[in-house]
Design an enzyme around this catalytic site. Structure first.
Site, PDB file in Angstrom:
ATOM      1  N   HIS A 127     -31.598   5.727  -0.254  1.00  0.00           N
ATOM      2  CA  HIS A 127     -31.905   6.726  -1.874  1.00  0.00           C
ATOM      3  C   HIS A 127     -31.553   7.728  -1.026  1.00  0.00           C
ATOM      4  CE1 HIS A 127     -33.404   8.214  -5.024  1.00  0.00           C
ATOM      5  NE2 HIS A 127     -34.494   9.139  -4.782  1.00  0.00           N
TER       6      HIS A 127
ATOM      7  N   GLU B  21     -10.348  -7.539  -2.882  1.00  0.00           N
ATOM      8  CA  GLU B  21     -11.057  -7.385  -1.854  1.00  0.00           C
ATOM      9  C   GLU B  21     -11.651  -8.157  -1.644  1.00  0.00           C
ATOM     10  OE1 GLU B  21     -14.194  -6.087  -4.736  1.00  0.00           O
ATOM     11  OE2 GLU B  21     -14.141  -6.941  -6.224  1.00  0.00           O
TER      12      GLU B  21
ATOM     13  N   ASP C 118     -15.710  -4.311   0.013  1.00  0.00           N
ATOM     14  CA  ASP C 118     -16.541  -6.028   0.425  1.00  0.00           C
ATOM     15  C   ASP C 118     -14.802  -6.373   1.065  1.00  0.00           C
ATOM     16  OD1 ASP C 118     -18.589  -6.970  -1.149  1.00  0.00           O
ATOM     17  OD2 ASP C 118     -17.308  -6.881  -3.297  1.00  0.00           O
TER      18      ASP C 118
ATOM     19  N   CYS D 110     -10.812   2.306  -4.367  1.00  0.00           N
ATOM     20  CA  CYS D 110     -11.315   2.565  -5.335  1.00  0.00           C
ATOM     21  C   CYS D 110     -12.632   2.788  -3.822  1.00  0.00           C
ATOM     22  CB  CYS D 110     -12.291   1.999  -6.407  1.00  0.00           C
ATOM     23  SG  CYS D 110     -12.171   0.913  -6.121  1.00  0.00           S
TER      24      CYS D 110
END
Length: 571
Positions: free
Chosen positions: A191, A432, A456, A503
């Site tokens: 976070h 991926e 991934d 991406c």
């Protein structure tokens, strides 16, 4: 004498300010006799109501200060707090039947939830465990009437130094005066890292050695690129900071003009620079940094942390909003990418020992046809309002891709049967899984475009769980095997005349981007703030120079050699 502490930089930038030590008293339920159950129940209900009001206020403040994506955290907290089955009723039962105090009941139930989430051993559940601990603290404070450190109104610029920062901490902080963040706990996806990148301020995590130094109130330099915090810098270090800061600010001013330029190499070869987004609201941020489209719209935001699945109308409205914000620029929506490692409360998905290799993404949606076709119908309807493209995640072979395309045509037929217009869309897939990269020449016959998901792809190629800190040093886009799979995918796309984009996080890596273009990747999608920097970099290089970098990297025997090449490259 100065002292430099080393951590891990997770948000670039440089700042010098006073350290504000943010320490939260670790609250524990006191060992005192409980009052009569009706009094303890009334105490809990009042504390829960105050906490709900507080979370709703946090949600509103986060929406205004940080955007919709960060506000979702507080919506998730509200959902957890109001969960009768897992939270409220077990606490009431412990008070009524076991004679526990409200504080003891709250403490025990949230500790149980946190331990349960942590036992599932995956990245998303670890975040839910942090949510449970955060909520426990808030409820305990409300039950016990204990105030907390106020960082909402500061009278000076500070570097916030803490053991850990949780969502309820960051939404309260004075973002006009907090110029840097440093924590002991956290990683690249924590976070703290996400907030810092959202705000565009430097941040360092994994920082230790400061606990007994009385760092609060001391002057310090925080370098989010190098991952360092220098306490009580010398005059020479302060002067060096001033020079570097001036250079950085000048570079940022120069970058501003690249928000408006088209993306191309020095010899005019176009390269689309797009944004990764998670909510329709983030599309506005993408356009402000000059995104030429959305290369990855994560549709999961509509499905997470809720007890019911979103309907067709709700999804249609969200996709339409993103398309209209992008004003005709392409928006690639990834269909629902959840499953074993990302739980949906509204679906009874099985618990798995190895969820990253399990029942997730396209594997799950193909076996839930009504769920899948509802999303596909919403996407087809929204396509009438812009250039929408559909991308299927975690495709391992042609059979899955054909099945997904068949489902799409079924959704189109359902709309036609209702007399509802369905837009034409391009249909692509994420590469991926190594199997998809190795079969890219065949898959290119079935897909309108490829988008390489490096997060991934790295994980599966190197057998390294990307959320596991114990093997974090092995997780790298610089491994030759990963680079060769990327190159093979781009080559297959070019041979079959379809676009190949990327991406994953590697797309925004300035050291790697030129070589990726040299391999044939012609669309790079990244965090919006990175777009001007990558655009300027590519404008300084010819395609031949990018291809030369690619060839050099693909010749290297190991990741260290690749790293030396990219770090030694000059523009």
């Amino acid at each position: 004498m100065s002292l430099t502490l080393q951590g891990r930089g997770v948000s670039d930038g440089l700042c010098m300010a006073e350290v504000l030590l943010f320490s939260k008293e670790k609250l524990c339920a006191p060992d005192v006799p409980a009052r009569p159950p009706e009094e303890e129940l009334a105490c809990f209900e009042a504390a829960a109501a105050r906490t709900r009001d507080r979370l709703q206020r946090f949600y509103n403040e986060a929406s205004e200060k940080l955007g919709g994506k960060e506000a979702e955290i507080f919506d998730a907290h509200l959902t957890m707090l109001q969960d009768e089955y897992s939270v409220a009723e077990p606490i009431r039962q412990a008070i009524r039947e076991e004679g526990l105090s409200a504080a003891k009941a709250v403490e025990r139930q949230f500790d149980t939830l946190a331990e349960l989430f942590e036992s599932l051993n995956d990245e998303l559940m670890a975040a839910r465990a942090a949510d449970a601990r955060d909520l426990k603290e808030q409820l305990l404070r409300a039950v016990l009437g204990v105030p907390e450190q106020d960082i909402s109104r500061l009278d000076r610029n500070v570097i916030l130094l803490a053991e850990e920062l949780v969502p309820s901490d960051t939404v309260k902080m004075d973002t006009g005066h907090v110029v840097g963040l440093a924590t002991h706990i956290g990683g690249i996806t924590s976070h703290t890292a996400i907030i810092a990148r959202t705000l565009g301020i430097p941040a360092v995590v994994g920082l230790s050695g400061w606990e007994g130094l009385e760092a609060g109130g001391k002057r310090a330099i925080l370098d989010g690129t190098a991952g360092t915090l220098t306490l009580e810098p010398t005059a020479e270090e302060a002067a060096a900071f001033a020079r570097k800061k001036k250079q950085t600010e000048q570079a940022e001013r120069e970058l501003a003009e690249y928000r408006r330029r088209p993306s191309a190499t020095r010899d005019g070869v176009p390269v689309e620079l797009c944004a990764n987004i998670g909510t329709p609201e983030e599309a506005k941020t993408a356009t402000s940094f000059g995104a030429e489209g959305v290369g990855l719209f994560r549709s999961e935001f509509l499905f997470m942390d809720r007890d019911t699945l979103p309907g067709e109308e709700e999804q249609f409205a969200a996709y339409r909003q993103a398309l209209e914000a992008m004003a005709g620029k392409p928006v690639i929506v990834r269909t629902l990418d959840v499953g074993g490692d990302k739980k949906l409360p509204a679906l009874d998905l099985p618990r798995e020992d190895n969820p990253f290799l399990g029942y997730r993404a396209i594997r799950m949606t193909l076996k839930h046809p009504e769920l899948f076709r509802t999303q596909l119908r919403a996407l087809l309807r929204a396509a009438a309002y812009g250039d929408l493209r559909i991308m299927f995640p975690m495709i391992s072979g042609a059979r899955e891709l054909r099945a997904a395309k068949t489902m799409l045509e079924q959704a189109r037929a359902e709309l036609t049967g209702r007399g509802v217009p369905a837009g034409r869309v391009r249909v692509g897939m994420m590469v991926e899984i190594p199997a998809a990269a190795l079969m890219a020449d065949q898959l290119a016959r079935e897909a309108d475009f490829f988008s390489i998901g490096t997060n991934d792809l790295i994980q599966y190629t190197l057998a390294v769980e990307r959320g596991n800190e114990n093997v974090a040093e092995l997780y790298t886009p610089y491994h030759p095997a990963v680079l060769r799979l990327i190159a093979a995918t781009a080559r297959a796309a070019a041979e079959h005349h379809i676009p190949c984009g990327m991406c994953g996080e590697a797309a925004g890596d300035a050291k790697l981007a030129p070589a990726l273009v040299g391999m044939g990747v012609r669309e790079l999608s990244m965090s919006p703030r990175l777009i001007p920097r990558i655009r300027r970099l590519l404008s300084c290089l010819t395609l031949a120079e990018c291809e030369g970098r690619a060839r050099k990297l693909l010749e290297q025997p190991d990741e260290e050699s690749v790293r030396r090449c990219v770090e030694g490259a000059q523009v």
